[in-house]
Design an enzyme around this catalytic site. Structure first.
Site, short mmCIF file in Angstrom:
data_model
loop_
_atom_site.label_atom_id
_atom_site.label_comp_id
_atom_site.label_asym_id
_atom_site.label_seq_id
_atom_site.Cartn_x
_atom_site.Cartn_y
_atom_site.Cartn_z
CB SER A 50 -0.88 -0.02 1.25
OG SER A 50 -1.54 1.20 1.41
CG HIS A 162 -1.26 -5.18 4.37
ND1 HIS A 162 -0.77 -4.59 5.52
CD2 HIS A 162 -0.64 -4.55 3.35
CE1 HIS A 162 0.11 -3.66 5.20
NE2 HIS A 162 0.20 -3.63 3.88
CD GLU A 171 -0.49 -2.08 8.94
OE1 GLU A 171 -0.12 -1.61 10.04
OE2 GLU A 171 0.21 -2.02 7.92
CD GLU A 212 2.62 -5.05 7.44
OE1 GLU A 212 2.09 -4.75 8.53
OE2 GLU A 212 2.81 -4.22 6.54
CG ASP A 249 -2.38 1.80 8.07
OD1 ASP A 249 -3.00 2.81 7.68
OD2 ASP A 249 -1.48 1.26 7.40
CD GLU A 330 0.10 3.91 9.53
OE1 GLU A 330 0.53 3.61 8.39
OE2 GLU A 330 0.37 3.23 10.55
CG ASP A 357 2.29 5.53 5.71
OD1 ASP A 357 3.38 5.93 5.23
OD2 ASP A 357 1.85 4.39 5.49
CE LYS A 382 5.00 2.64 5.89
NZ LYS A 382 3.81 2.51 5.01
CG HIS A 410 7.14 -3.23 9.10
ND1 HIS A 410 6.66 -4.51 9.23
CD2 HIS A 410 6.05 -2.42 9.29
CE1 HIS A 410 5.37 -4.49 9.47
NE2 HIS A 410 4.98 -3.24 9.51
CE LYS A 433 2.30 0.23 11.23
NZ LYS A 433 1.47 0.86 10.17
#
Length: 456
Positions: A50, A162, A171, A212, A249, A330, A357, A382, A410, A433
Site C-alpha cells: 500500500s 494486505h 491493519e 506482516e 492503520d 494512521e 503515512d 519509512k 517497516h 511498527k
C-alpha cells in the site's frame, strides 16, 4: 583532519524479499587510512504494498522476468554510476554521501536512478561506518543519547491491501503500553498473539498469516476486530487499556474515490448486504460495532454500497475511540484531503495519535506543510519512502522538534535486515511498527531490539 575511512568498493545485487519478489541488496567496503583495515557493510531495501502517491519512486525493470518486478536496472545503476561517484569518499560523511546520491539522481522523486538504488547504498554506508568504528549501529547513528527503547505496535489482524478478506481497514494492532521493558513488551505481544490464534481457531476463522505476520480472518468491520482483540488480551491475563491498547492503520487513501469524494467500503457492504437501510447492528460478536447512523447507502441494480464522507469517517473513529482503548489512527483520511485532516485533527488530537503515512511520506516538505496547516500529530517514518538515510533522519528531527511523534516503520515486503530497529533507538522514537511477533523478517527486528535493550 578527521579520520578517513575511504570507500573502496560498492556492489549491488538482486535478492528476494519476504513476498518472494526481487529487491536490492548493497555491500559497501571501506578502508581505514591509518590502519589499512577493510570493513564491509551490507543492507537491503524493503518494498510496500500500500504505497502513497507521493512516495519516492521504486524503480523496477518492467520486463518479462519476475513479472516485471526485477531490479537489474537498479543494480546496474549502483554498480556503475553510483559506484563511480562514491569511490574515494569518506564513509563517515553520511550527509555528504546522501547529498551526492540525491544530486546524482537529479529528480524530486528519485525517478532517475530509483529510490531503491539510493537507499541501499545510503544504508550500507552507515552500516559500514559503524562496523569500521566498532560501534553498534544505533550508537553510531544516535550518539551517547540514544537510550529509549521503542514501544512495539504489532499488526495482528490484516485487512485492506494486505489481505483477501472483507475487512476494508488495513491493519489492527496491539500495543503493550503497560510494559516496563522491551522484553516484557515483546512477551506480552507474543502471548496475546497466541491467544488470539486460539480464539480464531475456536470460531472456525482462518489463522494463516499475511505479509506482516498478522492473521487475515473474515470480520465485517473494525468493531468486530477490536472486540476479538479485547477477548485475546483478557484471556492472556492482561487488562485492556492499562496493560494493552489498540492502534489501527485505516489506509483511507485506498478507500477514497475522487469521482464522488467519498470513502467506499466494499467489504462491509458485502458482509451486510441483508441488513436494513439504517445499518444499525446488534451486539453479536462480543462487542457492538458502532451505530452507523451516518453511513449512506446507494442502491444499484447489482449491490448496496456503503459510503462515508470525511465527516462520517471522523465520527466513526470517535465512536471506536469511545468504545475501545484506541490510541493511534494512521492514515484516517485521504492523502490529499488537507481540509478533512484539519477537522480530524481539531476533533481528535487530544485523544489519540493521528499518524500521517501516505499523507507525509517521510518528506520534509509535506511534513512542514502539515505542520503549517495544523494537521495530524505523528509522522510515520519509512526510509524507503524518501530514498536516503539523511532525509529520513531530517524528517524525524523536524517532527520531534515540533512536538510530533515519530513512529519508525517497516514495509509489508521486508528482508531479514534489522536496520530500523537500530534507527528507532538511535533517534529515541519511542514507537516502532514492524509487524506481528511472527515471520523471520519481522522477528529479526524484535530480536535485535532485545539485544539492544540489554545495553540501554
Amino acid at each position: 583532519m578527521g579520520l578517513m575511512i575511504k570507500i573502496i568498493e560498492i556492489h549491488g545485487r538482486e535478492i528476494l524479499d519476504s513476498r518472494g519478489n526481487p529487491t536490492v541488496e548493497v555491500e559497501v567496503t571501506a578502508q581505514t587510512e591509518t590502519t589499512g583495515k577493510k570493513t564491509t557493510g551490507r543492507e537491503s531495501v524493503p518494498s510496500g504494498a500500500s504505497t502513497g502517491r507521493f512516495e519516492a519512486i521504486e524503480l523496477r525493470d518492467g520486463q518479462e522476468r519476475y513479472f516485471g518486478l526485477g531490479v537489474q536496472r537498479v543494480v546496474d545503476h549502483i554498480n556503475t554510476k553510483i559506484r563511480r561517484e562514491l569511490l574515494g569518499m569518506n564513509v563517515l560523511e553520511q550527509v555528504q554521501i546522501d547529498r551526492k546520491l540525491v544530486e546524482l539522481d537529479g529528480t524530486d522523486n528519485k525517478g532517475n536512478l530509483g529510490a531503491n538504488a539510493l537507499l541501499g547504498v545510503s544504508l550500507a554506508c552507515a552500516r559500514c561506518a559503524a562496523a569500521a568504528l566498532d560501534m553498534p549501529l544505533y550508537r553510531y547513528l544516535g550518539g551517547p543519547n540514544a537510550k529509549k527503547w521503542p514501544m512495539p505496535m504489532m499488526n495482528v489482524i490484516n485487512g485492506g491491501a494486505h489481505a483477501k478478506n472483507h475487512l476494508d481497514f488495513q491493519e489492527f494492532m496491539i500495543v503493550p503500553v503497560g510494559a516496563e521493558s522491551f522484553p516484557d513488551a515483546l512477551r506480552m505481544g507474543a502471548e496475546i498473539y497466541h491467544f488470539l490464534k486460539k480464539i480464531l481457531q475456536k470460531e472456525g476463522k482462518l489463522t494463516a498469516v499475511g505479509d506482516e505476520g498478522g492473521f487475515a480472518p473474515d470480520f465485517s468491520n473494525a468493531g468486530e476486530v477490536f472486540a476479538c482483540l479485547q477477548r485475546a488480551v483478557e484471556e492472556a491475563g492482561y487488562k485492556v487499556g492499562s496493560d494493552v491498547a489498540f492502534a489501527m492503520d485505516a489506509a483511507a487513501s485506498e478507500l477514497y474515490s475522487e469521482e464522488d469524494g467519498m470513502y467506499h467500503f466494499p467489504g462491509e457492504a458485502q458482509t451486510h448486504a441483508e441488513v436494513d437501510v439504517n445499518l444499525r447492528r446488534p451486539d453479536t460478536q462480543g462487542g457492538a460495532y458502532t451505530s452507523d447512523a451516518h453511513v449512506k447507502t446507494q442502491e444499484t441494480t447489482e449491490k448496496k454500497e456503503i459510503l462515508r464522507s470525511a465527516q462520517e469517517m471522523i465520527s466513526l473513529y470517535e465512536e471506536l475511540t469511545t468504545e475501545y482503548p484506541l490510541i493511534s489512527i494512521e492514515d484516517g483520511l485521504d492523502e490529499d484531503d488537507w481540509e478533512g485532516w484539519q477537522e480530524f485533527t481539531k476533533r481528535m488530537k487530544e485523544q489519540v495519535m493521528l499518524v500521517g503515512d501516505d499523507l507525509f511520506v517521510t518528506n520534509v516538505k509535506r511534513i512542514r506543510c502539515g505542520m503549517d496547516l495544523k494537521v495530524a500529530n505523528a509522522v510515520l517514518i519509512k526510509v524507503n519512502q524518501i530514498g536516503t538515510l539523511t532525509e529520513a533522519m531530517d524528517a524525524i528531527e523536524l517532527a520531534q522538534k515540533n512536538g510530533y511523534k515519530a513512529i519508525i516503520s517497516h514495509r509489508s515486503g521486508e528482508t531479514e535486515d534489522s536496520f530500523i530497529a537500530d534507527l528507532a533507538v538511535a533517534v529515541n522514537a519511542g514507537w516502532i511498527k514492524t509487524g506481528a511477533p511472527c515471520r523471520g523478517e519481522r522477528t529479526a527486528k524484535y530480536n535485535q531490539l532485545l539485544r539492544i535493550s540489554e545495553t540501554l
